[in-house]
Design an enzyme around this catalytic site. Sequence first.
Site, PDB file in Angstrom:
ATOM      1  N   CYS A  73       6.413  -2.226  -5.960  1.00 25.32           N
ATOM      2  CA  CYS A  73       5.559  -2.480  -4.960  1.00 25.32           C
ATOM      3  C   CYS A  73       5.918  -1.946  -3.490  1.00 25.32           C
ATOM      4  O   CYS A  73       7.423  -1.960  -3.752  1.00 25.32           O
ATOM      5  CB  CYS A  73       4.445  -2.862  -4.635  1.00 25.32           C
ATOM      6  SG  CYS A  73       3.471  -3.431  -5.642  1.00 25.32           S
ATOM      7  N   GLU A  75       6.159  -2.914  -0.889  1.00 30.27           N
ATOM      8  CA  GLU A  75       6.277  -4.220   0.136  1.00 30.27           C
ATOM      9  C   GLU A  75       7.400  -4.629  -0.356  1.00 30.27           C
ATOM     10  O   GLU A  75       8.544  -4.925   0.782  1.00 30.27           O
ATOM     11  CB  GLU A  75       5.304  -4.987  -0.427  1.00 30.27           C
ATOM     12  CG  GLU A  75       4.027  -4.661   0.924  1.00 30.27           C
ATOM     13  CD  GLU A  75       2.771  -4.079  -0.229  1.00 30.27           C
ATOM     14  OE1 GLU A  75       3.711  -3.558  -1.256  1.00 30.27           O
ATOM     15  OE2 GLU A  75       1.652  -4.788  -0.388  1.00 30.27           O
ATOM     16  N   CYS A 112       0.064  -6.725  -3.343  1.00 28.64           N
ATOM     17  CA  CYS A 112      -0.820  -7.401  -4.416  1.00 28.64           C
ATOM     18  C   CYS A 112       0.117  -9.566  -5.146  1.00 28.64           C
ATOM     19  O   CYS A 112       0.457  -9.738  -4.289  1.00 28.64           O
ATOM     20  CB  CYS A 112      -0.035  -7.134  -5.972  1.00 28.64           C
ATOM     21  SG  CYS A 112       1.993  -6.717  -5.944  1.00 28.64           S
TER      22      CYS A 112
HETATM   23  N1  THU Z   1       1.220  -0.972  -4.886  1.00 26.86           N
HETATM   24  C1  THU Z   1       1.910  -1.366  -3.908  1.00 26.86           C
HETATM   25  O1  THU Z   1       3.267  -0.741  -3.846  1.00 26.86           O
HETATM   26  N2  THU Z   1       1.759  -2.078  -3.189  1.00 26.86           N
HETATM   27  C2  THU Z   1       0.439  -3.065  -3.178  1.00 26.86           C
HETATM   28  O2  THU Z   1       0.423  -4.098  -2.874  1.00 26.86           O
HETATM   29  C3  THU Z   1      -0.510  -2.353  -4.132  1.00 26.86           C
HETATM   30  C4  THU Z   1      -0.282  -1.538  -5.094  1.00 26.86           C
HETATM   31  C5  THU Z   1       1.647  -0.317  -5.874  1.00 26.86           C
HETATM   32  C6  THU Z   1       2.187  -0.488  -7.313  1.00 26.86           C
HETATM   33  C7  THU Z   1       1.708   1.527  -8.203  1.00 26.86           C
HETATM   34  O3  THU Z   1       2.514   1.951  -7.852  1.00 26.86           O
HETATM   35  C8  THU Z   1       0.614   1.580  -7.806  1.00 26.86           C
HETATM   36  O4  THU Z   1       0.223   1.285  -5.989  1.00 26.86           O
HETATM   37  C9  THU Z   1      -0.836   1.066  -8.142  1.00 26.86           C
HETATM   38  O5  THU Z   1      -0.952  -0.474  -8.318  1.00 26.86           O
END
Ligand code: THU
Length: 164
Positions: A73, A75, A112
């Site tokens: 992710c 973050e 997440c």
């Molecule tokens: N994702 C993030 O980068 N941060 C979040 O807070 C939620 C989800 C990304 C993970 C994945 O690459 C895409 O979003 C779809 O879930």
Amino acid sequence: MKQKKIIINYEEYEDGENLSSKDLQLVIEATNALSGSYAPYSDFHVGAALMFENGGIVRGSNQENAAYPSGMCAERVAIFHAQSENPDAVIISLAITGRADHFISDEPITPCGSCRQVIAEIEKRQNKKIRIIMKGESGVTKIVSGIESLLPMMFHEEKLKKTK
Ligand code: THU
């Protein structure tokens, strides 16, 4: 047995309503970070930017992988990079935003569960809360003043200590 409840406080800003200049700066940095996103599987791009106490900024974006769980992710890309480069610097705020290829993301992007746990660890480590600014491509911006609002009853290192 007692019924109890947890109340969560957050700020909500309408689209176009003025954020503070520091919050706005960080949202712009998170939006700029979207250009580094690698999301060929979800077509969902996430950008994050964090600010240190001294005003320094570190950005990150989601990095996907054909082996899905190997991706990361936005973050955590930003946070782990910041921590590895500046282990003693205090993080005061984190902005998150996103853009989908096939629809308008008009809800704030909220971290997440795994990212919440990582943010919780930093707050404990630095003994200071992190302001979390969450925004979609359009729509309202939501802001919480610390991870407790997003992760009530969290697990943290003190729980690992034996008390008796
Ligand atoms: N994702 C993030 O980068 N941060 C979040 O807070 C939620 C989800 C990304 C993970 C994945 O690459 C895409 O979003 C779809 O879930």
